[in-house]
Write an enzyme that holds these catalytic residues in place. Structure first.
Site, PDB file in Angstrom:
ATOM      1  N   ASP B  21     -46.283 -28.878  19.254  1.00 21.70           N
ATOM      2  CA  ASP B  21     -44.837 -28.609  19.529  1.00 21.70           C
ATOM      3  C   ASP B  21     -44.156 -28.446  18.357  1.00 21.70           C
ATOM      4  O   ASP B  21     -43.808 -29.578  17.632  1.00 21.70           O
ATOM      5  CB  ASP B  21     -44.402 -30.143  20.308  1.00 21.70           C
ATOM      6  N   LYS B  84     -36.201 -24.143  12.922  1.00 26.67           N
ATOM      7  CA  LYS B  84     -36.209 -23.452  14.447  1.00 26.67           C
ATOM      8  C   LYS B  84     -34.943 -22.726  14.642  1.00 26.67           C
ATOM      9  O   LYS B  84     -35.276 -21.560  15.383  1.00 26.67           O
ATOM     10  CB  LYS B  84     -36.677 -24.442  15.357  1.00 26.67           C
ATOM     11  N   GLU B 183     -41.982 -24.624  26.744  1.00 29.69           N
ATOM     12  CA  GLU B 183     -42.001 -25.924  26.833  1.00 29.69           C
ATOM     13  C   GLU B 183     -41.964 -26.586  28.187  1.00 29.69           C
ATOM     14  O   GLU B 183     -42.757 -27.638  28.358  1.00 29.69           O
ATOM     15  CB  GLU B 183     -40.758 -26.544  25.843  1.00 29.69           C
ATOM     16  N   ASP B 205     -35.438 -30.438  30.963  1.00 32.04           N
ATOM     17  CA  ASP B 205     -35.974 -30.553  29.368  1.00 32.04           C
ATOM     18  C   ASP B 205     -34.334 -30.366  28.723  1.00 32.04           C
ATOM     19  O   ASP B 205     -34.101 -29.504  28.250  1.00 32.04           O
ATOM     20  CB  ASP B 205     -36.585 -29.365  29.045  1.00 32.04           C
TER      21      ASP B 205
END
Lengths: 201, 613
Positions: B21, B84, B183, B205
């Site tokens: 992850d 990211k 994800e 999420d």
């Protein structure tokens, strides 16, 4: 078809009966062929989905993650075709248009040769419907638009049913005319959907 | 060529396969050990969360994790946090500069580069590669053996360029990326297998900076993603800001310095986390304290929750699922620890959400499960994951309008073709512009690639037909090719990983696609009708000039009046009026067109036998 690996006749199977390797798709394979179904405008949606899962389990690239490159490429090609075919067949409208295309009339082509003339009264009626929708849109009357959408949805259903009945009888001209109407109704419904999204935000 | 063409040697041991992850604030690595997915220790103290921070030291070394974070205050430009957010982004993107106090290399290259100590400038892909390499080393230390294969997770809303950049970062770290996994899908996989469930699930999420929702169906071992939606600039960080905004006036600060903002955000975050277990807490900053009541906090964050609600409803609609048909709702991401978020989700979907797997770990655990499924022959028949493409792919057409070729939420891998025709007589090249997004106009979508298909045989307008084909692989990565159908001229391009959407751009695109769906459609219709009017007028003019003998004076006058009417309306902005006028013109030209066709047919057939045709 001959197996790319062992050169025996695959007899149209997904996996070679002799060596068990994934095979190449036959040329000119239709979406109906992919699912082993006869070309028909009506089919059982649950059975289609079950067959989709069954074929995915056999063909998906994840099943070939550790296989040699050639097999992985074939898996990618086969699964791509499977997903495209599923997208076409699971939607009754797309399915009817696709079947009509197989019978030689492609309503998605923009050139005049492909289009089917509709009676002027029908075109006028569609224009009137759109004008009414524009008015509702200006007043932000979503309930009114949804009521219209229900009516138009029913008419689309009727035209689709008429088109499918004609396809069953191989009456291509009637099918093309009825499905051209479906296109007009579908575009109208898309506009109502855009209004709904606006309201959602 | 992308990864699927790599040749595998079954005799070469690959070691353990892991799930990773790669997060904005922290990253995790997990693996299936004795049948059970487990997160592996990555920090020196045995912690499972590696801070996603990379420090480039003056003396030339690279530090990752807590040790790097410890140097951030002293060396802000040599320490990259939240890399990211830069993945797959263009340096010309104005948002790029807002994301941190970094020194960017200014050159003509189309990739973001950070100027850091101890060596040459680094790209976000390389920085992410350092994080992945650190995770790989930790896993190798844990197993005392090699780790060469990984499944890496990405937000469902990552576009093509962001996915490419992530996959390439994996390669830089010496990992073979088995699969990029969305994800929310990973989270569902972690739950689905543990519980052996069947049914339809929603995954909500909410991370630090991004929000994703997915609707999935699990039947007979097949995990089918029905739809996915999101907002890549909405997360728990917004809750901290909501507190900080109210606290500033309380502390008597009007124009805070960056350091003050930093301190206050940190304090707000601590207070937010404390509110999970208490109704009232004290927010402490600048040596002062302010009471914070949970009920107030919940009122402040309500607008953000409402925003996620709209995205969820749209995802349900795309999946053609009613919330009453759901069998379970899964919570992922640290921000879902906030009680108000849990209550909101319970109300939205009409059921208590599942949250018994640690929301920080669940994505990595799911990625480990997928890595095991892909590499462990004994498990190959257990479960199959069928994912979708999150954002529609399209091509630019006349008037800057997007023609969608693959709509969002189509199952992948998928391909699609679209036939384009030439617009002018003798046209020998067509420009192809590939875009990604939901808006109707090219200018509002993300540009992925441009290329020119040349060598088209000079034919009358509309006669040359070019098929543009899109191929999206199981990672959601795109390849495009184009072929002229009469001659077979082919061009293939792979979409370069140099550009990507900023989080802000995507967010803006999503918000805009909902806000402006109406304007877009109206404008699109107008442009379409204007283009059509131009085509019909040119064509009619040409025919009238070519066949003057086939039209009488009165008919010609009438046609010219109708054409003038169309021309006048095409200057305006009423698409319906243009369409109506075109219909009239079309009806009136029919007898003339029929005579032209007959004559042309007779001329063409003269001197030939029918058999020749």
């Amino acid at each position: 078809m001959t197996c790319w690996n062992c050169h025996t006749d695959t007899q149209g199977a997904l996996f070679c009966p002799a060596c068990g390797k994934i095979t190449q798709a036959p040329r000119g394979e239709t979406a109906f062929d992919v699912f082993g179904l006869p070309p028909s405008p009506t089919l059982d949606a649950n059975a289609l989905e079950a067959r989709f899962r069954e074929l995915s389990l056999k063909l998906h690239p994840d099943r070939f993650a550790q296989a040699p490159a050639k097999e992985r490429l074939l898996s990618l090609e086969r699964t791509t075709t499977l997903n495209e075919s599923f997208r076409t067949l699971k939607d009754p409208v797309k399915r009817a248009f696709y079947l009509l295309k197989l019978k030689g009339v492609d309503l998605d082509r923009e050139d005049p040769g492909a289009q089917r003339p509709l009676p002027l009264e029908f075109l006028e009626e569609v224009m009137t419907l759109r004008e009414s929708l524009d008015a509702l849109d200006e007043q932000k009357d979503l309930a009114g638009a949804q009521k219209m959408a229900d009516e138009v949805g029913q008419r689309r259903k009727d035209a689709l049913a008429a088109g499918c009945a004609a396809l069953e009888k191989d009456d291509v001209e009637t099918a093309a005319r009825e499905l051209s109407k479906v296109r007009y109704f579908a575009r109208f419904l898309e506009e109502v959907e855009a209004m709904e999204e606006e309201a959602l935000a | 060529m992308s990864g699927f063409m790599q040749i595998h040697d079954p005799l070469k041991p690959k070691g353990h396969a892991v799930g990773i992850d790669l997060g904005t604030t922290h990253s995790l690595v997990a693996s299936v050990i004795q049948g059970k997915p487990t997160c592996l220790p990555v920090e020196e103290n045995g912690g499972l969360l590696l801070a996603s921070v990379v420090h480039y030291a003056k003396e030339g070394g690279v530090l990752v994790g807590q040790k790097a974070r410890a140097r951030a205050a002293e060396h802000p430009t040599d320490t990259i946090v939240s890399v990211k957010r830069f993945m797959g982004k263009s340096p010309s993107d104005p948002q790029t500069r807002k994301l941190g106090a970094y020194r960017f290399v200014d050159d003509s290259q189309s990739v973001v580069r950070f100027e850091v100590s101890g060596g040459s400038p680094v790209t976000p892909m390389e920085v992410a590669g350092e994080i992945l390499r650190a995770l790989k080393r930790s896993a190798e230390a844990h197993f005392a053996g090699k780790v060469e294969q990984a499944v890496i997770t990405v937000p469902a809303y990552f576009d093509d360029a962001q996915r490419q950049a992530t996959k390439d970062a994996g390669r830089l770290a010496g990992l073979e990326v088995l699969r990029l996994l969305n994800e929310p899908t990973a989270a569902a996989l972690a739950y689905g297998l543990d519980k052996g469930s069947q049914g339809t699930f929603a995954v909500y999420d909410l991370g630090g900076g991004t929000f994703d929702v997915s609707i999935l169906k699990l039947v007979e071992g097949v995990f089918q993603v029905m739809s996915t939606g999101g907002d890549s600039a909405l997360g728990g960080d917004d809750f901290d800001r909501a507190i900080a905004e109210r606290a500033l006036p309380h502390f008597g600060i009007n124009a805070p310095t960056p350091t003050q903002v930093h301190e206050l955000l940190w304090a707000s975050r601590q207070a937010k986390e404390a509110l999970t277990g208490a109704d009232e807490v004290a927010l402490t900053a600048f040596g002062q304290s302010m009471p914070l009541v949970r009920a107030d906090f919940e009122t402040w964050i309500a607008p953000y929750l409402q925003k996620t609600g709209a995205v969820c409803r749209r995802a349900l609609k795309d999946a053609q699922v009613e919330s009453s048909e759901l069998d379970g709702v899964i919570l992922v991401g640290g921000a879902t620890r906030t009680p108000a978020v849990r209550r909101f989700v319970a109300t939205l979907f009409g059921r208590e959400p599942l949250g018994d797997i640690d929301p920080d770990q669940v994505v990595a655990l799911g990625a480990a499960v997928q890595a095991d499924l892909l590499t462990n022959v004994e498990r190959q028949d257990e479960v199959l994951l069928l994912d979708v493409i999150p954002l529609s792919l399209g091509l630019e057409t006349m008037g800057g309008i997007v023609e969608k070729v693959i709509p969002r939420n189509s199952g992948i891998p998928i391909g699609a073709g679209q036939v384009f025709t030439t617009f002018k007589d003798g046209q020998t090249a067509i420009d192809v512009h590939v875009v990604q997004g939901e808006r109707e106009l090219v200018a509002d979508c993300r540009s992925l690639a441009r290329f020119q298909l040349s060598g088209i045989p000079p034919l009358p307008a509309g006669m040359a037909r070019v098929e543009v084909r899109f191929q999206v692989d199981a990672d959601g990565i795109l390849a495009v090719s184009a072929q002229e159908q009469s001659t077979g001229v082919t061009q293939a391009i792979s979409v370069k990983p140099s550009h990507g959407l900023s989080e802000e751009e995507i967010e803006q695109m999503l918000v805009d696609s909902i806000d402006h769906a109406e304007d877009d459609i109206a404008l699109r219709q107008l442009r379409e009708q204007q283009v059509e009017a131009e085509r019909v007028l040119t064509d009619t003019q040409k025919q009238l000039a070519a066949y003057p003998a086939l039209v009488d004076a009165a008919e010609k006058a009438q046609l010219e009046a109708d054409m003038a009417h169309v021309r006048a309306l095409a200057e305006g902005n009423d698409s319906h009026a243009i369409k109506a006028a075109l219909l009239v013109l079309d009806e009136r030209t029919k007898p003339f067109v029929e005579r032209v066709m007959n004559q042309a047919m007779q001329q063409a057939l003269a001197g030939h036998s029918v058999e020749e045709y």
